[in-house]
Design an enzyme around this catalytic site. Sequence first.
Site, PDB file in Angstrom:
ATOM      1  N   ALA A  94       0.741  -1.329  -0.093  1.00 57.84           N
ATOM      2  CA  ALA A  94      -0.009  -0.133  -0.109  1.00 57.84           C
ATOM      3  C   ALA A  94       1.027   1.070  -0.024  1.00 57.84           C
ATOM      4  O   ALA A  94       1.728   1.353   1.042  1.00 57.84           O
ATOM      5  CB  ALA A  94      -1.047  -0.043   1.148  1.00 57.84           C
ATOM      6  N   ILE A  96       4.610  -1.408   3.208  1.00 57.89           N
ATOM      7  CA  ILE A  96       4.704   0.055   2.957  1.00 57.89           C
ATOM      8  C   ILE A  96       5.242   0.350   1.556  1.00 57.89           C
ATOM      9  O   ILE A  96       6.484   0.159   1.437  1.00 57.89           O
ATOM     10  CB  ILE A  96       5.136   1.072   4.000  1.00 57.89           C
ATOM     11  CG1 ILE A  96       4.355   0.672   5.320  1.00 57.89           C
ATOM     12  CG2 ILE A  96       5.058   2.518   3.690  1.00 57.89           C
ATOM     13  CD1 ILE A  96       2.908   0.909   5.488  1.00 57.89           C
ATOM     14  N   LYS A  97       4.725   0.994   0.561  1.00 54.96           N
ATOM     15  CA  LYS A  97       5.263   1.168  -0.685  1.00 54.96           C
ATOM     16  C   LYS A  97       5.689   2.740  -0.799  1.00 54.96           C
ATOM     17  O   LYS A  97       5.042   3.839  -0.172  1.00 54.96           O
ATOM     18  CB  LYS A  97       4.244   1.145  -1.861  1.00 54.96           C
ATOM     19  CG  LYS A  97       4.733   0.617  -3.263  1.00 54.96           C
ATOM     20  CD  LYS A  97       3.816   0.454  -4.020  1.00 54.96           C
ATOM     21  CE  LYS A  97       4.143  -0.109  -5.509  1.00 54.96           C
ATOM     22  NZ  LYS A  97       3.203  -0.563  -6.464  1.00 54.96           N
ATOM     23  N   LEU A  98       6.993   2.871  -1.007  1.00 54.22           N
ATOM     24  CA  LEU A  98       7.817   4.265  -0.995  1.00 54.22           C
ATOM     25  C   LEU A  98       8.344   4.719  -2.400  1.00 54.22           C
ATOM     26  O   LEU A  98       8.915   3.750  -2.881  1.00 54.22           O
ATOM     27  CB  LEU A  98       8.652   4.285   0.013  1.00 54.22           C
ATOM     28  CG  LEU A  98       8.199   3.884   1.442  1.00 54.22           C
ATOM     29  CD1 LEU A  98       9.381   3.572   2.372  1.00 54.22           C
ATOM     30  CD2 LEU A  98       7.632   5.166   2.222  1.00 54.22           C
TER      31      LEU A  98
END
Length: 214
Positions: free
Chosen positions: A56, A82-84
């Site tokens: 996400a 967590i997509k960064l």
Amino acid sequence: MKFFIDTADVKEIREANELGLVDGVTTNPSLIAKSGRRFEEVIKEITGIVDGPISAEVISLEHDGMIAEATELAKIHPNIVIKLPMTPEGLKATKTLYKRGIKTNVTLIFTPMQALLAAKAGATYVSPFVGRLDDISQNGMGIIQEIRTIFDNYGMDAEIIVASIRNPIHVLDSALIGADVCTIPYSVMLQLAKHPLTDAGIKKFLEDWEKVPK
């Protein structure tokens, strides 16, 4: 090699999961927007379908905002990754989240050096985009080979997610190179199962069966 499905369409995720093809899910703001639903609502529903990593993406572009968003996203379910973005601020956030034990997927990677930086910052996954490189006449799969070699040379723990998959050849090449994961649109997943000789063989079997005395 693991297969993630690259979509926020819950119907597609359910169908692919029923085929036994889904080890995880990747989403992004564009995919969520296509669903026409609230972000958190979609992510929660996906976690109830797939027992695997669910990426996400944060929207903030600076470290503190990324960390605040990531903290809330991580509360949704233990499988949330967590997509960064691959930026200096994204790398700082990756390092912070690594220290907190929160898994990360650094996205929008287009060079082996970007992948190496993300891995050194503590990324759980790195996501190079092969299709977008192909679109500008660069060798998308070439950087997957280079990243694989670099990670193997130095024992990097980050897993390679081949993203921006456009066709079955991308998946085949990824498997031959030794990528850890392909994140694949549902339409391409279906193409992987198809071959005209399979269809012709089924048709011939059925035609022959009709000739068997009943």
